[in-house]
Design an enzyme around this catalytic site. Structure first.
Site, PDB file in Angstrom:
ATOM      1  CE  LYS A 198      42.369  36.112  42.029  1.00  0.00           C
ATOM      2  NZ  LYS A 198      42.901  35.966  43.382  1.00  0.00           N
ATOM      3  CG  ASP A 244      43.686  41.261  43.716  1.00  0.00           C
ATOM      4  OD1 ASP A 244      43.621  42.403  43.200  1.00  0.00           O
ATOM      5  OD2 ASP A 244      44.248  41.034  44.796  1.00  0.00           O
TER       6      ASP A 244
END
Ligand code: SF4
Length: 243
Positions: free
Chosen positions: A137, A155
């Protein structure tokens, strides 16, 4: 993974082509709704974005943005971060919470960059994810926003919205990334990430989505998951900042 071959069958039972069309229309509407969508962390260099992203765990982007100018003025490069006096850095990072762990993480990152990348942030996913505390991420945030390399940032908001909007049924972030990546052209990946995250922070909340105030409600299979009365939904809309 290509833009032309979405996974089959689709989560909603619509044809793959219908899914692609619906999904891209949703993204266009969100782009018009949030023309200012971007990374909400302030940065001027890849290093600053990398550090800010690592610091943003368990806190708000607003707090990180209030802290990083002091941090980056005091420690302007990877070598300075690596050689910091921990107690001094802890004082700067104290408002973020978990400041001891965050100090260790930032100093460790600085060390790894100095030892392995000559103090520079690498511009490849496979290198970024080898850095301590840097997952897929964070790596995609840095690639997409500091290096202009398209990346999907899964996310909590992105995953939730991708499922509510019927883009995927996957829970695993890497599988979500691949499923959604198959629906959208690569060039759109970074901005798509911002659009979904902004929508998740402002309207499509985890607990009480404001469906009655949602600009993509007519294309959303989860319409009705939250408040549908327009006046009540309008009160749930947040105007900005990281939730
Ligand atoms: S209609 Fe509701 S569930 Fe669907 S995207 Fe909008 S707020 Fe989220």
């Amino acid at each position: 993974m290509t833009a032309e071959k979405p996974q089959q069958p689709t989560p909603t039972g619509e044809s793959p082509l219908a899914l692609v069309r619906r999904a891209r229309r949703i993204d266009r509407v969100l782009a018009a709704t949030y023309p200012e969508a971007r990374a909400e962390l302030d940065f001027t260099t890849p290093l600053e974005l990398l550090i800010a992203t690592v610091l943003s765990a368990q806190t708000t982007d607003v707090r990180v943005n209030a802290t990083t100018p002091t941090l980056f003025a005091r420690y302007p490069d990877a070598a300075a971060l690596a050689g910091a006096d921990p107690a001094e850095m802890e004082e700067i990072l104290r408002p973020l919470g978990f400041y001891r762990a965050k100090t260790r993480a930032v100093m460790g990152l600085g060390r790894a960059l100095v030892e392995r990348y000559d103090g520079e942030v690498p511009a490849r996913l496979q290198d970024l994810v080898t850095l301590p505390g840097v997952g897929r991420k964070t790596a995609n945030v840095v690639l997409g926003n500091a290096f202009g390399v398209p990346g999907i940032t899964v996310d909590t908001h992105f995953g939730r919205l991708a499922r509510r909007l019927g883009f995927t049924t996957e829970e695993d972030p890497v599988k979500v990334e691949h499923a959604v990546g198959a629906i959208f052209p690569k060039k759109d990946w970074t901005m798509l990430s911002h659009h979904l995250v902004w929508h998740g922070r402002r309207i499509c909340h985890a607990r009480r989505p404001a469906c009655g105030a949602c600009p993509v409600a007519r294309w959303c299979p989860s319409y009705g998951a939250g408040e549908t009365d327009p006046a009540a939904a309008a009160k749930l809309v947040r105007t900005g900042g990281r939730a």
